[in-house]
Every structure is written in structure tokens, then in C-alpha cells.
Enzyme design. Structure first.
Site, PDB file in Angstrom:
ATOM      1  N   PRO A   2      70.535  -3.920  87.056  1.00 34.53           N
ATOM      2  CA  PRO A   2      70.609  -5.374  87.233  1.00 34.53           C
ATOM      3  C   PRO A   2      71.672  -6.017  86.348  1.00 34.53           C
ATOM      4  O   PRO A   2      71.654  -5.870  85.135  1.00 34.53           O
ATOM      5  CB  PRO A   2      69.201  -5.842  86.833  1.00 34.53           C
ATOM      6  CG  PRO A   2      68.339  -4.635  86.966  1.00 34.53           C
ATOM      7  CD  PRO A   2      69.218  -3.475  86.610  1.00 34.53           C
ATOM      8  N   GLU A   3      72.631  -6.691  86.976  1.00 35.30           N
ATOM      9  CA  GLU A   3      73.609  -7.509  86.257  1.00 35.30           C
ATOM     10  C   GLU A   3      73.562  -8.897  86.887  1.00 35.30           C
ATOM     11  O   GLU A   3      72.678  -9.191  87.702  1.00 35.30           O
ATOM     12  CB  GLU A   3      74.985  -6.862  86.308  1.00 35.30           C
ATOM     13  CG  GLU A   3      74.952  -5.442  85.755  1.00 35.30           C
ATOM     14  CD  GLU A   3      76.281  -4.904  85.274  1.00 35.30           C
ATOM     15  OE1 GLU A   3      77.199  -5.695  84.999  1.00 35.30           O
ATOM     16  OE2 GLU A   3      76.393  -3.672  85.150  1.00 35.30           O
ATOM     17  N   LYS A  51      71.154 -13.123  83.085  1.00 38.78           N
ATOM     18  CA  LYS A  51      70.256 -12.062  83.542  1.00 38.78           C
ATOM     19  C   LYS A  51      68.792 -12.487  83.508  1.00 38.78           C
ATOM     20  O   LYS A  51      67.897 -11.661  83.695  1.00 38.78           O
ATOM     21  CB  LYS A  51      70.456 -10.810  82.687  1.00 38.78           C
ATOM     22  CG  LYS A  51      71.865 -10.236  82.762  1.00 38.78           C
ATOM     23  CD  LYS A  51      71.943  -8.956  81.955  1.00 38.78           C
ATOM     24  CE  LYS A  51      73.349  -8.403  81.944  1.00 38.78           C
ATOM     25  NZ  LYS A  51      73.432  -7.118  81.211  1.00 38.78           N
ATOM     26  N   ARG A 248      73.805   2.425  75.818  1.00 37.99           N
ATOM     27  CA  ARG A 248      74.984   1.943  76.530  1.00 37.99           C
ATOM     28  C   ARG A 248      75.789   3.110  77.102  1.00 37.99           C
ATOM     29  O   ARG A 248      76.062   4.087  76.402  1.00 37.99           O
ATOM     30  CB  ARG A 248      75.884   1.130  75.597  1.00 37.99           C
ATOM     31  CG  ARG A 248      75.207  -0.069  74.950  1.00 37.99           C
ATOM     32  CD  ARG A 248      74.786  -1.096  75.966  1.00 37.99           C
ATOM     33  NE  ARG A 248      74.331  -2.320  75.340  1.00 37.99           N
ATOM     34  CZ  ARG A 248      73.804  -3.345  75.990  1.00 37.99           C
ATOM     35  NH1 ARG A 248      73.672  -3.275  77.306  1.00 37.99           N
ATOM     36  NH2 ARG A 248      73.408  -4.424  75.358  1.00 37.99           N
TER      37      ARG A 248
END
Length: 265
Positions: A2-3, A51, A248
Site C-alpha cells: 500500500p502506497e 497513507k 526497507r
């Protein structure tokens, strides 16, 4: 993953299913709000903010949720079998006579007063898909710490809201610099182009079923570098690399992206 564009699409689906309708089912499966009952109230709107998702409900209430890495909201016709995951992953259920929205694996779910929304989203920078989009302010925030690596600055939602790992990698590639290059070392004009490109890409993808940052229509090439470890760079032909630092993930081309390589853990 999700972005900002994914969250925008989720908000649209929830808005179409819930806004303007009275809730006939309400179940918040988090301890703090397990006894909250929203049935009988009308959903007013569902608004994305970066977001974050803000589901506004009459009587001055907002259900605030965040998808983070793998959360999702699924919408079903009332009575339809749910397929979003096992029951123990459900964190929220909001239903009306026609549709039921089910929130799976939501790491953030809280019921707040609508008047208190600034406490949970007021820290965010300009929203790439929001009515407050301000490219000048986004550039100012992005470049405010010249020593900060570009990737970190792009991911910081206080700078501009909506970018995640995919867009971080793709934007650095399009700028022909590595995500570890300090922001202050970007060539003149590049921060402005980065911000403009980020807005253009998220705006284009908010109405697409599949995210795309390339202009080629060849099957299997929707992205330049993200998810393409070991494959040839579309610009110079070098092998795309991948780096994992904590939670990340970054992809980049060592052949045509200038700047420092990935640091080691």
C-alpha cells in the site's frame, strides 16, 4: 504494497460502499474499542490522507486506520462470502443493507473525534493526491536536511505524504541517482523534477488496477527497477540490485544511478 495511490483507491471503494448509508453492523476488534457500537449512524465520507484513511461518521466520529505493509480493506456485497483472510486477521467490520467493509491486518485502528483528526494526520507533509498539494512546500521540506539520503527523505511522510518503497526506488531511478545520495548533492532542478514526477505518477496510477511507472507496454515491465533484481536495467543494461535495510527494501541500478551504494547493516 500500500502506497498513496493504493490508499486512494481503497478510500474510493469504501466511500462508494459506505458513504451516505446507515450502518447496520459495526465490529471493531481491537481491545480499546471493542465495545464501541456505530450501528444506526450514517457514514459521511471516507477520506485518504497520505497513507491514512479517515472514515467520518455522524455525531463527530472518525474511524482512523492505516494499512502499513499488508493491511487491507475489502468490500463485499452483504451476505457474500469473505475472502480477504482468516477470521482472526479481521480488525474491523462496517456494514449496511447493501455492502460490508472488512478490515484485515490493520496495524492502526482507532475511533477518534473528527475534530481531533489533526492529532493523527496533522504532521504530514503535502498530500500527493490531496486537495492541499503544494509542490513548492514539498520541495522545501524534501531538501530541508541536505545531509539526509534521498530515499529516507522521500519516505518521510512529513515531507510529502504518499510515497513508499516502490515509488522511492522508481523515483531515484528516474532521477538517475542512488537512494543514498544526500539530498543536498542533487543537481540543480532535480528536487523540483522529483516532486513533479512523484505527483504525476501517483495521480496516473490512482485510477489503474496495476501500478505502472514505465511507458513501455511490454508484458512484465510495469516498473523500471523495483522487484527486478538481477534483470537488465532498461536504461543501461546493467543488472539491477536489491538492498534490505531493516524493513526497507530498495532496488537500484549500479550502472546508471550515480551516488553512494547501499550501506551494510
Amino acid at each position: 504494497m500500500p502506497e498513496g495511490d493504493t490508499v486512494w483507491q481503497t478510500a474510493r471503494r469504501l466511500r462508494e460502499a459506505l458513504a451516505g448509508r446507515v450502518l447496520t453492523r459495526s465490529d471493531l476488534r481491537v481491545p480499546r474499542f471493542a465495545t464501541a457500537d456505530l450501528t444506526g449512524r450514517t457514514v459521511l465520507d471516507v477520506t485518504p490522507r497520505g497513507k491514512h484513511l479517515l472514515t467520518r461518521i455522524e455525531d463527530g466520529l472518525t474511524l482512523h486506520s492505516h494499512l502499513r505493509m499488508d493491511g487491507s480493506w475489502q468490500v463485499y456485497a452483504t451476505g457474500e462470502r469473505w475472502r480477504g483472510g482468516p477470521a482472526h486477521q479481521i480488525r474491523a467490520i462496517l456494514g449496511n443493507a447493501e455492502r460490508t467493509a472488512v478490515g484485515y491486518r490493520l496495524p492502526v485502528l482507532e475511533l477518534i473525534r473528527t475534530a481531533d483528526e489533526p492529532e493523527v494526520v496533522g504532521h504530514l507533509g503535502p498530500d500527493l493526491l490531496g486537495p492541499d498539494w503544494d509542490p513548492g512546500e514539498a520541495v522545501r521540506r524534501l531538501t530541508s536536511d541536505p545531509a539526509r539520503p534521498l530515499g529516507e527523505a522521500l519516505l518521510d511522510q512529513r515531507n510529502l505524504a504518499g510515497i513508499g518503497n516502490v515509488y522511492k526506488s522508481e523515483l531515484a531511478f528516474l532521477a538517475a541517482v542512488t537512494p543514498w545520495l544526500p539530498v543536498g548533492e542533487l543537481p540543480p532542478g532535480v528536487p523540483e523534477r522529483l516532486v513533479a514526477t512523484a505527483h504525476r505518477l501517483l495521480d496516473a496510477n490512482k485510477d489503474r488496477p496495476d501500478r505502472r511507472t514505465t511507458t513501455t507496454r511490454r508484458p512484465g515491465q510495469p516498473l523500471h527497477v523495483y522487484g527486478r533484481e538481477g534483470r537488465r536495467c532498461p536504461r543501461c543494461g546493467a543488472a539491477v540490485r536489491r538492498a534490505e535495510l531493516g524493513d526497507r527494501v530498495t532496488y537500484w541500478c549500479p550502472g546508471c544511478q550515480k551516488g553512494p551504494s547501499a550501506p551494510t547493516n
